[in-house]
Motif scaffolding. Structure first.
Motif, PDB file in Angstrom:
ATOM      1  N   CYS A 179      31.067 127.481 105.847  1.00  0.00           N
ATOM      2  CA  CYS A 179      31.199 128.929 106.029  1.00  0.00           C
ATOM      3  C   CYS A 179      30.086 129.470 106.918  1.00  0.00           C
ATOM      4  N   LEU A 180      28.866 128.998 106.710  1.00  0.00           N
ATOM      5  CA  LEU A 180      27.743 129.473 107.505  1.00  0.00           C
ATOM      6  C   LEU A 180      27.861 129.052 108.961  1.00  0.00           C
ATOM      7  N   ARG A 181      28.651 128.012 109.226  1.00  0.00           N
ATOM      8  CA  ARG A 181      28.927 127.592 110.598  1.00  0.00           C
ATOM      9  C   ARG A 181      30.158 128.282 111.170  1.00  0.00           C
ATOM     10  N   GLY A 182      30.726 129.211 110.428  1.00  0.00           N
ATOM     11  CA  GLY A 182      31.908 129.925 110.891  1.00  0.00           C
ATOM     12  C   GLY A 182      33.210 129.188 110.671  1.00  0.00           C
ATOM     13  N   ARG A 183      33.196 128.159 109.833  1.00  0.00           N
ATOM     14  CA  ARG A 183      34.396 127.337 109.598  1.00  0.00           C
ATOM     15  C   ARG A 183      35.000 127.661 108.243  1.00  0.00           C
ATOM     16  N   MET A 184      35.345 128.916 108.047  1.00  0.00           N
ATOM     17  CA  MET A 184      35.782 129.368 106.726  1.00  0.00           C
ATOM     18  C   MET A 184      37.105 128.766 106.285  1.00  0.00           C
ATOM     19  N   THR A 185      37.935 128.337 107.227  1.00  0.00           N
ATOM     20  CA  THR A 185      39.234 127.771 106.845  1.00  0.00           C
ATOM     21  C   THR A 185      39.094 126.433 106.130  1.00  0.00           C
ATOM     22  N   VAL A 186      37.954 125.773 106.295  1.00  0.00           N
ATOM     23  CA  VAL A 186      37.762 124.473 105.652  1.00  0.00           C
ATOM     24  C   VAL A 186      36.639 124.541 104.612  1.00  0.00           C
TER      25      VAL A 186
ATOM     26  N   ALA B  16      44.716 135.620 101.254  1.00  0.00           N
ATOM     27  CA  ALA B  16      45.168 134.677 100.231  1.00  0.00           C
ATOM     28  C   ALA B  16      44.093 133.633  99.932  1.00  0.00           C
ATOM     29  N   ALA B  17      43.542 133.029 100.991  1.00  0.00           N
ATOM     30  CA  ALA B  17      42.522 131.983 100.842  1.00  0.00           C
ATOM     31  C   ALA B  17      41.140 132.632 100.856  1.00  0.00           C
ATOM     32  N   ILE B  18      40.361 132.357  99.826  1.00  0.00           N
ATOM     33  CA  ILE B  18      39.068 133.016  99.652  1.00  0.00           C
ATOM     34  C   ILE B  18      37.943 132.004  99.873  1.00  0.00           C
ATOM     35  N   PRO B  19      37.281 132.020 101.019  1.00  0.00           N
ATOM     36  CA  PRO B  19      36.134 131.128 101.237  1.00  0.00           C
ATOM     37  C   PRO B  19      34.925 131.652 100.463  1.00  0.00           C
ATOM     38  N   CYS B  20      33.984 130.757 100.196  1.00  0.00           N
ATOM     39  CA  CYS B  20      32.812 131.177  99.415  1.00  0.00           C
ATOM     40  C   CYS B  20      31.836 131.996 100.251  1.00  0.00           C
ATOM     41  N   GLY B  21      31.820 131.759 101.571  1.00  0.00           N
ATOM     42  CA  GLY B  21      30.928 132.502 102.445  1.00  0.00           C
ATOM     43  C   GLY B  21      29.490 132.018 102.439  1.00  0.00           C
ATOM     44  N   LYS B  22      29.198 130.983 101.660  1.00  0.00           N
ATOM     45  CA  LYS B  22      27.805 130.555 101.479  1.00  0.00           C
ATOM     46  C   LYS B  22      27.551 129.086 101.795  1.00  0.00           C
ATOM     47  N   CYS B  23      28.597 128.271 101.863  1.00  0.00           N
ATOM     48  CA  CYS B  23      28.419 126.830 102.051  1.00  0.00           C
ATOM     49  C   CYS B  23      28.109 126.509 103.508  1.00  0.00           C
ATOM     50  N   ALA B  24      27.829 125.242 103.785  1.00  0.00           N
ATOM     51  CA  ALA B  24      27.478 124.829 105.143  1.00  0.00           C
ATOM     52  C   ALA B  24      28.600 125.120 106.128  1.00  0.00           C
TER      53      ALA B  24
ATOM     54  N   SER C 224      41.237 132.323 108.002  1.00  0.00           N
ATOM     55  CA  SER C 224      39.994 132.970 107.595  1.00  0.00           C
ATOM     56  C   SER C 224      40.247 134.458 107.381  1.00  0.00           C
ATOM     57  N   PRO C 225      39.316 135.165 106.739  1.00  0.00           N
ATOM     58  CA  PRO C 225      39.455 136.627 106.645  1.00  0.00           C
ATOM     59  C   PRO C 225      39.608 137.281 108.008  1.00  0.00           C
ATOM     60  N   ALA C 226      38.864 136.797 109.008  1.00  0.00           N
ATOM     61  CA  ALA C 226      38.958 137.377 110.355  1.00  0.00           C
ATOM     62  C   ALA C 226      40.345 137.179 110.950  1.00  0.00           C
ATOM     63  N   HIS C 227      40.989 136.043 110.670  1.00  0.00           N
ATOM     64  CA  HIS C 227      42.351 135.819 111.170  1.00  0.00           C
ATOM     65  C   HIS C 227      43.307 136.853 110.577  1.00  0.00           C
ATOM     66  N   ASN C 228      43.124 137.209 109.306  1.00  0.00           N
ATOM     67  CA  ASN C 228      43.994 138.197 108.678  1.00  0.00           C
ATOM     68  C   ASN C 228      43.856 139.554 109.362  1.00  0.00           C
ATOM     69  N   ALA C 229      42.617 139.955 109.636  1.00  0.00           N
ATOM     70  CA  ALA C 229      42.402 141.231 110.312  1.00  0.00           C
ATOM     71  C   ALA C 229      43.023 141.218 111.709  1.00  0.00           C
TER      72      ALA C 229
ATOM     73  N   VAL D 269      49.225 131.046 111.202  1.00  0.00           N
ATOM     74  CA  VAL D 269      49.795 130.654 112.493  1.00  0.00           C
ATOM     75  C   VAL D 269      48.774 130.867 113.604  1.00  0.00           C
ATOM     76  N   LEU D 270      48.057 131.973 113.538  1.00  0.00           N
ATOM     77  CA  LEU D 270      47.023 132.268 114.523  1.00  0.00           C
ATOM     78  C   LEU D 270      45.936 131.195 114.519  1.00  0.00           C
ATOM     79  N   ASN D 271      45.498 130.795 113.348  1.00  0.00           N
ATOM     80  CA  ASN D 271      44.502 129.724 113.245  1.00  0.00           C
ATOM     81  C   ASN D 271      45.027 128.442 113.885  1.00  0.00           C
ATOM     82  N   GLY D 272      46.277 128.096 113.589  1.00  0.00           N
ATOM     83  CA  GLY D 272      46.861 126.880 114.150  1.00  0.00           C
ATOM     84  C   GLY D 272      46.934 126.906 115.663  1.00  0.00           C
ATOM     85  N   GLN D 273      47.328 128.059 116.234  1.00  0.00           N
ATOM     86  CA  GLN D 273      47.464 128.122 117.687  1.00  0.00           C
ATOM     87  C   GLN D 273      46.109 128.205 118.386  1.00  0.00           C
ATOM     88  N   GLU D 274      45.121 128.775 117.737  1.00  0.00           N
ATOM     89  CA  GLU D 274      43.775 128.739 118.309  1.00  0.00           C
ATOM     90  C   GLU D 274      43.271 127.299 118.386  1.00  0.00           C
TER      91      GLU D 274
END
Length: 343
Positions: free
Chosen positions: A94-101, A84-92, A293-298, A153-158
């Motif tokens: 996303c490059l730090r692995g923080r795609m949810t924000v 549902a949420a589409i990160p850009c994958g290119k910003c600071a 994040s996309p990884a959370h969905n998988a 939910v997975l993101n929240g509990q992590e």
């Protein structure tokens, strides 16, 4: 084809639309299930600043590939779930692995036409961040559509570090609260308590997810303290848009407890009273949680496939696209756990 389009607050119409055409780098899917959530009800009532109408709604999407244009790895008939949420994958971030924000995040059903439709196009931006997931064998389309909220939910509990031996309180017994109960159990929580001010919804939810106790009433803090032998909960998750719940969470957290402000507050009333000394002397941690994040969905799909987090029994209503407004009304009244639309 038929779609459910948002035109204005209070104005969602089921209407005819041209079948979409996939462009280069895009995948067209036949939507099999698109589940509803409380956010859809908010959009119906109030709109959203990211939605420029008319817009096809729906963001908890599962279906099968019809066509993949200049895209490797996908073929007609493949069963897929869409983030549902589409990160850009290119910003600071996303490059730090923080795609949810990701500050450039876009969303299905907001910036792009969503899944309340017979067919939809998955944008190239989704594919660029690995946001199209293959549904595992044995997982139905309806179950796969619940992977998106489970990912959140997975993101929240992590972030709240839910783990072995924890006493966990979930405040809010809607579909998100139910998923929190089940995920907490799968992560090794010792006891899970479910809290709600709506006694009927709490009873319905508790009958499905079987918390160690279902807590209702004016004295929920006292009840939780009694259930935890006076020490409080290791983790408190506010799975409701309630400032009062957030304030109560501070009071029922154990020393070195973690508090997740999972449910956002209304934008016109986002301020709560926080006893800073409780945070200071008990060494409490307060964390937010913003989507997935996309990884959370998988990962959510794997949890469903493995049986670690069952979801099929949480789908209490299955409706055709023509009845989507009735479905949103059921969600609004709190009479369902999960309502899924089958276009």
């Amino acid at each position: 084809m038929k779609v459910a389009r948002f035109h204005a607050p209070g104005d969602i119409r089921v209407e005819e639309a041209a079948e979409p055409i996939a462009g280069p780098g895009e995948v067209k899917i036949r939507v099999r299930n698109c589940s509803t959530c409380g956010t859809d009800v908010k959009i119906l009532k109030h709109g959203h600043h990211h939605i420029r109408p008319p817009r096809v709604m729906g963001h908890e999407i599962a279906g099968e590939v019809v066509e993949a244009v200049d895209v490797d790895g996908w073929a007609p008939g493949d069963r897929v779930q869409v983030i549902a949420a589409i990160p850009c994958g290119k910003c600071a971030e996303c490059l730090r692995g923080r795609m949810t924000v990701c500050p450039n995040q876009e969303s299905m059903g907001y910036h792009y036409d969503g899944g309340f439709a017979e067919y939809m196009v998955v944008p190239a931006k989704v594919l660029a961040v690995d946001g199209l997931n293959r549904i595992p064998d044995g997982v139905g389309f309806a179950e796969a559509s619940v992977a998106e909220p489970l990912a959140c939910v997975l993101n929240g509990q992590e972030l709240a570090r839910v783990g072995e031996g924890d006493d966990v309180v979930i405040m809010g017994s809607g579909p998100i609260g139910c998923l929190h109960v089940r995920l907490a159990r799968s992560r090794g929580a010792a006891r899970v308590f479910l809290v709600d001010i709506n006694a009927e919804r709490l009873e319905m939810a508790a009958g499905l997810v079987r918390p160690d106790a279902a807590v209702h009433g004016e004295d929920v803090v006292e009840q939780i303290l009694k259930l935890t032998e006076g020490r409080g909960a290791d983790v408190v998750i506010t799975a409701a848009a309630s400032g009062a719940a957030q304030e109560q969470a501070l009071q029922m957290a154990a020393r070195q407890g973690r508090i997740s402000f999972f449910g956002g507050l209304p934008k016109d009333n986002p301020i709560i009273n926080c006893d800073s000394n409780l945070v200071h002397y008990r060494e409490l941690t307060i964390v937010g949680a913003n989507g997935s994040s996309p990884a959370h969905n998988a990962q959510a799909l794997r949890l469903i496939a493995d049986g670690a987090v069952p979801v099929s029994d949480l789908i209490t209503h299955r409706i055709p696209l023509s009845e989507v407004l009735e479905g949103l009304d059921i969600v609004s009244r709190g009479e369902a756990i999960k309502v899924t639309v089958e276009p």
